[in-house]
Design a protein around this motif. Structure first.
Motif, mmCIF file in Angstrom:
data_model
loop_
_atom_site.group_PDB
_atom_site.id
_atom_site.type_symbol
_atom_site.label_atom_id
_atom_site.label_comp_id
_atom_site.label_asym_id
_atom_site.label_seq_id
_atom_site.Cartn_x
_atom_site.Cartn_y
_atom_site.Cartn_z
ATOM 1 N N ARG A 66 0.812 -1.218 0.000
ATOM 2 C CA ARG A 66 0.000 0.000 0.000
ATOM 3 C C ARG A 66 0.848 1.272 0.000
ATOM 4 O O ARG A 66 0.316 2.362 0.178
ATOM 5 N N GLU B 264 2.998 4.385 -1.470
ATOM 6 C CA GLU B 264 2.802 5.223 -2.650
ATOM 7 C C GLU B 264 3.785 4.869 -3.762
ATOM 8 O O GLU B 264 3.415 4.824 -4.939
ATOM 9 N N ALA C 30 -4.427 7.280 -4.033
ATOM 10 C CA ALA C 30 -5.017 7.636 -2.737
ATOM 11 C C ALA C 30 -6.083 6.624 -2.314
ATOM 12 O O ALA C 30 -6.133 6.222 -1.146
ATOM 13 N N LEU C 31 -6.928 6.196 -3.241
ATOM 14 C CA LEU C 31 -7.973 5.229 -2.902
ATOM 15 C C LEU C 31 -7.390 3.855 -2.561
ATOM 16 O O LEU C 31 -7.863 3.194 -1.636
ATOM 17 N N GLN D 228 -4.426 3.277 -1.330
ATOM 18 C CA GLN D 228 -3.716 3.364 -0.058
ATOM 19 C C GLN D 228 -4.672 3.192 1.115
ATOM 20 O O GLN D 228 -4.317 2.600 2.124
ATOM 21 N N LYS D 229 -5.884 3.692 0.980
ATOM 22 C CA LYS D 229 -6.877 3.599 2.055
ATOM 23 C C LYS D 229 -7.402 2.178 2.217
ATOM 24 O O LYS D 229 -7.801 1.800 3.304
ATOM 25 N N ASP D 230 -7.483 1.424 1.122
ATOM 26 C CA ASP D 230 -8.020 0.058 1.143
ATOM 27 C C ASP D 230 -9.434 0.030 1.723
ATOM 28 O O ASP D 230 -9.728 -0.682 2.666
ATOM 29 N N SER D 231 -10.306 0.830 1.145
ATOM 30 C CA SER D 231 -11.666 0.938 1.660
ATOM 31 C C SER D 231 -12.570 -0.225 1.225
ATOM 32 O O SER D 231 -13.628 -0.412 1.796
ATOM 33 N N GLU E 93 -15.967 4.026 -5.890
ATOM 34 C CA GLU E 93 -15.517 5.399 -5.679
ATOM 35 C C GLU E 93 -14.882 5.986 -6.930
ATOM 36 O O GLU E 93 -15.212 7.087 -7.345
#
Length: 185
Positions: free
Chosen positions: A75, A77, A154-155, A157-160, A166
């Protein structure tokens, strides 16, 4: 007389510019967006979760300590940027698929991955491998990658868990209708 000619030139130029902008094919761009998320998620899942990388400034504080932070490699960057650079090369594993029941067209992965069971392969008679559609997905992928690189990273990295929804529906608006937004590749 000169102002009249200037107005005509401006009007003609604006008509020419507005007609020269190509409309983006929603099937191609929605499929490309979803394929990017799918390929990136798969690549991330192949990385050992125990691997970490140091991030931070690597500068000495006044008290003589270095403030650094360990984040999972998958994850980070830097790693996500490297994965994103090569993601469009994998668009050759996708082809235009027409659903025989609904006649809906979308791009689907036809090539198996290294650890995928061969029984999961789709029926190839509904795929179109030649024509202008063959390169359209790779071009759309490269366009999306250039335009939305920061958002993609960015998405991820968050691992939503909702990266596809999104990115492809909310941020880019490529998958406007619910048919494309909710389907899995």
């Amino acid at each position: 007389m000169a102002s009249w000619m200037f107005r005509v030139c401006v009007v003609l130029l604006s008509i020419l510019l507005s007609s020269s902008k190509a409309k983006r094919n929603t099937v191609v761009y929605c499929s490309a967006c979803r394929a990017i998320v799918d390929e990136m998620s798969f690549s991330i899942s192949q990385i050992d979760p125990k691997k970490t990388v140091n991030v931070g400034s690597f500068r000495l504080s006044p008290d003589g300590t270095i403030k650094d932070k360990k984040v999972p490699l998958a994850r980070s960057e830097v790693h996500l940027s490297e994965l994103l650079d090569g993601v469009c090369d994998r668009m050759n594993d996708y082809a235009l698929y027409e659903d025989p029941e609904t006649q809906e067209k979308r791009y689907r992965r036809f090539a198996p991955r290294a650890d995928q069971d061969m029984s999961d392969l789709p029926d190839f008679k509904n795929f179109k491998f030649e024509g202008p559609e063959a390169n359209a997905l790779k071009f759309a992928c490269e366009t999306i990658r250039e335009e939305l690189e920061d958002d993609i990273i960015a998405l991820l990295q968050k691992d939503s868990g909702r990266v596809q929804q999104e990115l492809c529906s909310n941020i880019s608006d490529y998958c406007r209708d619910s048919v494309h937004a909710n389907e899995e590749l």
